[in-house]
Design a protein around this motif. Structure first.
Motif, PDB file in Angstrom:
ATOM      1  N   VAL A 121      -4.128   7.614  -0.119  1.00 11.35           N
ATOM      2  CA  VAL A 121      -2.669   7.676  -0.019  1.00 11.35           C
ATOM      3  C   VAL A 121      -2.288   8.206   1.361  1.00 11.35           C
ATOM      4  O   VAL A 121      -2.677   9.320   1.736  1.00 11.35           O
ATOM      5  CB  VAL A 121      -2.066   8.576  -1.124  1.00 11.35           C
ATOM      6  N   ALA A 147       1.600   4.625  -4.735  1.00 13.19           N
ATOM      7  CA  ALA A 147       2.072   5.435  -3.603  1.00 13.19           C
ATOM      8  C   ALA A 147       3.300   6.247  -4.006  1.00 13.19           C
ATOM      9  O   ALA A 147       3.382   7.446  -3.713  1.00 13.19           O
ATOM     10  CB  ALA A 147       2.372   4.545  -2.404  1.00 13.19           C
ATOM     11  N   GLY A 189       3.822   9.360  -1.854  1.00 10.03           N
ATOM     12  CA  GLY A 189       3.421   8.881  -0.543  1.00 10.03           C
ATOM     13  C   GLY A 189       4.181   7.627  -0.180  1.00 10.03           C
ATOM     14  O   GLY A 189       5.024   7.151  -0.951  1.00 10.03           O
ATOM     15  N   ALA A 206      -0.414   3.190  -0.015  1.00 11.05           N
ATOM     16  CA  ALA A 206      -1.705   3.413  -0.661  1.00 11.05           C
ATOM     17  C   ALA A 206      -2.576   2.184  -0.444  1.00 11.05           C
ATOM     18  O   ALA A 206      -2.086   1.058  -0.494  1.00 11.05           O
ATOM     19  CB  ALA A 206      -1.518   3.680  -2.153  1.00 11.05           C
TER      20      ALA A 206
END
Length: 156
Positions: free
Chosen positions: A52, A74, A79, A82
């Protein structure tokens, strides 16, 4: 046995161990397990190691009949992006070989996400830590042992 099986036994978890002969010519490990054991593909979950934002690894479990939605993972991991981790990275982090990576008993405790379709199942199947070896257990126990979050991760 494997660290995954040791963890289950140490915690007194009810589980079933299923074994089949792995065909070295097949790289679709999860599909092979479902077919060899006569299990529904929606109940057999593959363990994928994901990087990530290039900063940390996470574990994603999705049915072998589906693919991982990397954008959804993600988001769940807070995040932006990914990507699947390289095989060598996944093996170093987990202590297992690709095709036998279990979400249980990994060398490093990684943040874990399970596709929310698991909530509909009484029992699901994950790798026991070796190609040709699967564990059957309840999704609740898997979630508890891995401290996972259930989120929508799979797409057709």
């Amino acid at each position: 046995m494997t660290p995954a099986i040791d963890l289950l036994r140490c915690n007194g978890v009810d589980f079933e161990l299923l074994e089949y002969t792995h065909d070295a010519n097949i790289a679709a490990y999860g599909e092979e397990a479902a077919q060899a054991l006569g299990l529904p593909p929606d109940a057999v979950f593959k363990t994928l190691i994901v990087n990530v934002d290039g900063k940390h690894l996470a574990v994603a479990l999705v049915p072998v009949s589906k693919t991982l939605d990397l954008k959804a993972l993600a988001r769940a991991a807070k995040g932006k992006k990914a990507v699947l981790a390289e095989a060598a990275v996944a093996e170093r982090a987990t202590g297992y070989v690709v095709g036998g990576i279990s979400p249980l008993g990994q060398k490093q405790r990684l943040t874990t996400f399970i596709d929310s379709s698991a909530e509909q199942l009484e029992c699901l199947y994950v790798s026991a830590g070796r190609r040709g070896l699967e564990i059957a257990l309840s999704p609740e126990k898997l979630q508890q042992l891995t401290q996972a979050r259930m989120v929508p991760l799979a797409r057709n």
